[in-house]
Design a protein around this motif. Structure first.
Motif, PDB file in Angstrom:
ATOM      1  N   LEU A 199       0.835  -1.209   0.000  1.00  0.00           N
ATOM      2  CA  LEU A 199       0.000   0.000   0.000  1.00  0.00           C
ATOM      3  C   LEU A 199       0.866   1.255   0.000  1.00  0.00           C
ATOM      4  N   SER A 200       1.902   1.248   0.825  1.00  0.00           N
ATOM      5  CA  SER A 200       2.796   2.397   0.906  1.00  0.00           C
ATOM      6  C   SER A 200       3.506   2.631  -0.418  1.00  0.00           C
ATOM      7  N   GLY A 201       3.969   1.545  -1.050  1.00  0.00           N
ATOM      8  CA  GLY A 201       4.686   1.676  -2.308  1.00  0.00           C
ATOM      9  C   GLY A 201       3.814   2.238  -3.417  1.00  0.00           C
ATOM     10  N   ILE A 202       2.599   1.725  -3.548  1.00  0.00           N
ATOM     11  CA  ILE A 202       1.677   2.241  -4.563  1.00  0.00           C
ATOM     12  C   ILE A 202       1.332   3.697  -4.272  1.00  0.00           C
ATOM     13  N   GLY A 203       1.163   4.007  -2.987  1.00  0.00           N
ATOM     14  CA  GLY A 203       0.871   5.394  -2.611  1.00  0.00           C
ATOM     15  C   GLY A 203       2.002   6.339  -2.972  1.00  0.00           C
ATOM     16  N   GLU A 204       3.233   5.879  -2.777  1.00  0.00           N
ATOM     17  CA  GLU A 204       4.389   6.709  -3.119  1.00  0.00           C
ATOM     18  C   GLU A 204       4.450   6.977  -4.623  1.00  0.00           C
ATOM     19  N   ILE A 205       4.185   5.951  -5.417  1.00  0.00           N
ATOM     20  CA  ILE A 205       4.195   6.123  -6.874  1.00  0.00           C
ATOM     21  C   ILE A 205       3.105   7.087  -7.309  1.00  0.00           C
ATOM     22  N   MET A 206       1.915   6.928  -6.770  1.00  0.00           N
ATOM     23  CA  MET A 206       0.800   7.793  -7.148  1.00  0.00           C
ATOM     24  C   MET A 206       1.050   9.231  -6.745  1.00  0.00           C
ATOM     25  N   ALA A 207       1.639   9.432  -5.567  1.00  0.00           N
ATOM     26  CA  ALA A 207       1.910  10.794  -5.108  1.00  0.00           C
ATOM     27  C   ALA A 207       2.929  11.486  -6.002  1.00  0.00           C
ATOM     28  N   ALA A 208       3.880  10.717  -6.525  1.00  0.00           N
ATOM     29  CA  ALA A 208       4.950  11.311  -7.319  1.00  0.00           C
ATOM     30  C   ALA A 208       4.585  11.470  -8.788  1.00  0.00           C
ATOM     31  N   THR A 209       3.839  10.510  -9.348  1.00  0.00           N
ATOM     32  CA  THR A 209       3.586  10.523 -10.794  1.00  0.00           C
ATOM     33  C   THR A 209       2.118  10.625 -11.175  1.00  0.00           C
TER      34      THR A 209
END
Length: 277
Positions: free
Chosen positions: A62-72
């Protein structure tokens, strides 16, 4: 359109590392995920974004997908490559290890697909690439749990492909053959630790020798052949549902399709070097 974004799991070495580099070369913003980001530093220096992720830990995913979405703000490609081979006689393998094999090789992949699909549906596009194996079509002695995960991922991929097609999302299976990576040596260690003593010891010795032959570049293919197949799949207007690449994959999959069970049993037993009864 924004630069397309790709997530590659198991990116610290082998197929995952080669795939991350390939997608970066194709112009994707690439996140390379692994449990230990220290092994991702070479990729980071070359422009791949390192991402700490454990595919057996829901919070981590969940954290990893959230990080990607926040950045891109988007996810265009998910490459489910993380996995390992838990080898040993089915009688010998601890049932908790069998569960862990499914957690890593199957449930982690499908959970990441669940997390990526809502964004792909919102975009009206995306590609989920599941790295299975020729081991999802054939079988070998002392590899029951590993083959079980790959057969399962093949079936789940087929079902998922039908489900998400109306949303403009592709699901692609990549079936590697023999690839020159760390995978074989790790699997060989597993089989010797699990079944190296006792009634299956002779089989374990033969299987371990075969698995370790994966370090021989004359016998196996480089990881880049799989990375190239992924690159073709994610850039094709209408990708194939399956791509087969790597040493031995095509002839062995064809043999399984054409031969009876007993004849294929004999073929595999001889290929692995099992002692005759």
């Amino acid at each position: 359109m924004s630069t397309r974004t790709a997530l590659v799991t198991g990116a610290s070495s082998g197929i995952g590392e080669a795939t991350a580099r390939k997608l970066h070369a194709l112009g994707f913003t690439v996140y390379g995920a692994a449990r230990r980001t220290g092994r991702l530093q070479d990729l980071a220096r070359d422009g791949v974004r390192p991402l700490a992720m454990d595919v057996t830990d829901d919070a981590s995913m969940l954290s990893g997908i959230g990080e990607i979405m926040a950045a891109t703000g988007r996810i265009d490609v998910l490459v489910n490559n993380a996995g390992y081979g838990s080898y040993g006689a089915l009688e010998d393998v601890d049932i908790d290890e069998g569960r862990r094999q499914f957690e890593v090789n199957v449930f982690g992949a499908i959970r990441l697909a669940q997390l990526a699909l809502p964004q792909m549906r919102a975009q009206g596009s995306g590609t989920v690439v599941n790295i299975t194996s020729m081991g999802g079509k054939i079988y070998t002695p002392l590899g029951g749990w590993y083959h079980g995960t790959k057969f399962a991922l093949e079936a789940l991929s087929d079902c998922l492909r039908l489900e998400v097609k109306p949303f403009g999302i592709d699901v692609v299976v990549i079936e590697p053959g023999g690839i020159e990576t760390e995978w074989g040596a790790i699997a060989a260690d597993f089989v010797e630790e699990t079944s190296g003593r006792g009634p299956y010891a002779a089989q374990a010795s033969a299987v371990a020798r075969t698995l370790r032959s994966g370090s021989n570049p004359k016998r196996n293919s480089p990881p880049t052949v799989i990375a190239d197949a992924v690159g073709k799949a994610v850039t094709a207007r209408n990708p194939k549902t399956r791509y087969v690449a790597g040493f031995g994959a095509r002839p062995l999959i064809a043999a399984r399709r054409l031969l009876t069970d007993r004849l294929f049993d004999t073929l595999i037993s001889r290929a692995v070097g099992l002692p005759r009864a």
